[in-house]
Design a protein around this motif. Structure first.
Motif, mmCIF file in Angstrom:
data_model
loop_
_atom_site.group_PDB
_atom_site.id
_atom_site.type_symbol
_atom_site.label_atom_id
_atom_site.label_comp_id
_atom_site.label_asym_id
_atom_site.label_seq_id
_atom_site.Cartn_x
_atom_site.Cartn_y
_atom_site.Cartn_z
ATOM 1 N N PRO A 192 43.402 -57.541 -19.849
ATOM 2 C CA PRO A 192 44.017 -56.212 -19.791
ATOM 3 C C PRO A 192 44.475 -55.790 -21.187
ATOM 4 O O PRO A 192 44.415 -56.560 -22.145
ATOM 5 N N SER A 193 44.947 -54.569 -21.284
ATOM 6 C CA SER A 193 45.615 -54.131 -22.508
ATOM 7 C C SER A 193 47.114 -54.320 -22.307
ATOM 8 O O SER A 193 47.571 -54.633 -21.211
ATOM 9 N N ALA A 194 47.852 -54.115 -23.357
ATOM 10 C CA ALA A 194 49.302 -54.115 -23.221
ATOM 11 C C ALA A 194 49.696 -52.877 -22.424
ATOM 12 O O ALA A 194 49.109 -51.811 -22.604
ATOM 13 N N PRO A 195 50.691 -52.981 -21.530
ATOM 14 C CA PRO A 195 51.154 -51.763 -20.856
ATOM 15 C C PRO A 195 51.839 -50.844 -21.863
ATOM 16 O O PRO A 195 52.627 -51.291 -22.685
ATOM 17 N N ILE A 196 51.503 -49.562 -21.818
ATOM 18 C CA ILE A 196 52.014 -48.584 -22.769
ATOM 19 C C ILE A 196 52.914 -47.598 -22.019
ATOM 20 O O ILE A 196 52.496 -47.005 -21.032
ATOM 21 N N THR A 197 54.137 -47.433 -22.482
ATOM 22 C CA THR A 197 55.040 -46.409 -21.966
ATOM 23 C C THR A 197 54.802 -45.151 -22.782
ATOM 24 O O THR A 197 54.803 -45.204 -24.012
ATOM 25 N N THR A 198 54.593 -44.020 -22.111
ATOM 26 C CA THR A 198 54.147 -42.817 -22.799
ATOM 27 C C THR A 198 55.113 -41.650 -22.657
ATOM 28 O O THR A 198 55.875 -41.562 -21.707
#
Length: 188
Positions: free
Chosen positions: A43-49
């Motif tokens: 997966p990718s790192a979870p990103i808070t947007t």
């Protein structure tokens, strides 16, 4: 050709054309959410947007009133895995209004600076990880659904928007999952 018949034909065709765009509503919104990419092994790192978006109704009334066109910018954190922590996107949405409830759905096209997977030599051998990284593109296509979108006068409120997509041109190689937690908008 009979002039009466010609006039009625022109009048009928005019009903199908969108009214003047000056009557269309403009909406400026600010939203918060999170997303991540998932490939077949990493997966990718979870990103808070945080994002700012602009939408405009295609027409002020008639058949085309339910079509909204727009776009925006999205940024997020942690942005340690990228040199360009920004996304640019465009959307076309269909909406229907029933009292204050106005759900919307439609496609989104964008370019993401966050399209990177976790780098782990322990979990994935080098060659396989490189192949997986080569198939992940910054361009993506997604489908957005905003079932909990409400209008209160000039204010719009939306929660739990779902955005599912994939990177382009390697469709299906990496899945992009985004959850819009909350969005506040103002119709100008």
């Amino acid at each position: 050709m009979n002039t009466t018949l010609f006039r009625s034909l022109v009048a009928s065709l005019a009903l199908l054309a969108p009214p003047a765009l000056a009557q269309a509503g403009h909406e400026l919104s600010l939203g918060a959410g999170n997303f991540s990419y998932t490939s077949f092994q990493r997966p990718s790192a979870p990103i808070t947007t945080v994002e700012v978006a602009y939408h405009r109704r295609f027409a002020g009334e008639g058949l085309w009133r339910g079509l909204r066109l727009g776009g925006g910018l999205r940024t997020g954190w942690p942005a340690t895995s990228t040199n360009f922590p920004l996304e640019v996107f465009v959307q076309a949405q269909l909406s229907a209004r029933l009292g204050p409830w106005e759900p919307a759905l439609g496609p989104e096209l964008g370019v993401s600076g966050f399209a990177m997977l976790f780098r782990s030599r322990i979990l994935v051998p080098g060659e396989l990880g490189d192949l997986e990284d080569a198939r992940l593109s910054p361009a993506y296509v997604a489908f957005v659904a905003a079932p909990l979108r409400f209008h209160f006068g000039p204010v719009t409120v939306s929660a739990l928007e779902l955005n599912l997509g994939t990177s382009v041109p390697s469709f299906g190689q990496a899945i992009r999952t985004q959850l819009g937690l909350v969005r506040l908008g103002w119709v100008l």
